[in-house]
Design an enzyme around this catalytic site. Structure first.
Site, PDB file in Angstrom:
ATOM      1  N   SER A 171       0.857  -0.991   0.121  1.00  0.00           N
ATOM      2  CA  SER A 171      -0.008   0.084   0.125  1.00  0.00           C
ATOM      3  C   SER A 171       0.857   1.309   0.032  1.00  0.00           C
ATOM      4  CB  SER A 171      -1.050   0.124   1.051  1.00  0.00           C
ATOM      5  OG  SER A 171      -1.891   1.050   1.161  1.00  0.00           O
ATOM      6  N   HIS A 212      -2.414  -1.328  -4.344  1.00  0.00           N
ATOM      7  CA  HIS A 212      -4.022  -1.481  -4.454  1.00  0.00           C
ATOM      8  C   HIS A 212      -4.404  -0.037  -4.286  1.00  0.00           C
ATOM      9  CE1 HIS A 212      -4.411  -1.760   0.275  1.00  0.00           C
ATOM     10  NE2 HIS A 212      -3.885  -0.793   0.085  1.00  0.00           N
TER      11      HIS A 212
END
Length: 207
Positions: free
Chosen positions: A111, A136
């Site tokens: 992330s 993501h």
């Protein structure tokens, strides 16, 4: 995420930070291991990316720039990700300061951790062979009046577009590919992260 009060007992990890003792002309001097490595221009970004941790990393980056603006800084990352705003404060400082910031993934960079990994100086972004990298889209959940939920939803879409645009710049991937690949959790092994452009090389052994 929960936080302890300031007067809480120190954690076991805090109590077990190794100390390094050095001999100087004035006698012995001791450092905790992280402070000693900071003298070598090494910064650790470990755990959840949140405001307190981000402030510490930013302060170390600015300090090392003031010490020597022409010498590289090494940022070691082992993080599951976290707050976008906290992560962006680190990212913007990395881009702002004069020294090149070389990033190294050890363990995981997921992330926001992966975003910061990719944001290192071109040609100086590395991953250790058994590390994992994951990209993501931003996560969010809101409660309240419908108009407030709509405002926050629009803000998430704005942040998503900004992060995808920057990730496309750092990886060399087309924006459309980034948008597709970040739609769900996208895990990569070390070699895959190199091929994708998130990092420049896998570090197997120090030269």
């Amino acid at each position: 995420m929960s936080y302890q009060e300031n007067n809480a007992m120190p954690s076991i990890m805090d109590a077990l930070v190794p100390m390094v003792v050095e001999q100087t002309s004035r006698g012995e001097r001791s450092y905790d291991i992280y402070s000693r490595l900071l003298k070598e221009r090494v910064i650790f970004l470990t755990g959840q990316v949140e405001d307190h941790m981000a402030n510490l990393v930013v302060a170390q980056l600015l300090f090392l720039e003031s010490e020597n603006p022409d010498k590289d800084i090494f940022l070691y990352i082992n993080s599951p990700g976290g707050s976008v705003t906290a992560g962006m404060s680190i990212y913007d400082t990395m881009q702002f300061i004069k020294p090149n910031v070389s990033t190294v993934c050890m363990g995981q960079a997921c992330s926001m951790g992966a975003f910061l990994l990719a944001g290192g100086a071109p040609g100086k972004r590395y991953v250790l062979p058994n590390s994992r990298v994951m990209i993501h889209q931003p996560l969010g959940g809101f409660q309240g009046q419908a108009s407030d939920i709509q405002i926050h939803a629009q803000e998430i879409l704005t942040i998503k577009k900004k992060l995808n645009t920057l990730l496309a710049e750092h990886t060399g991937q087309p924006l459309e590919v980034i948008e597709k690949d970040t739609d769900r959790d996208n895990f990569m092994a070390a070699d895959d992260a190199v091929k994708y452009g998130l990092v420049d090389a896998v570090l197997n052994k120090r030269d």
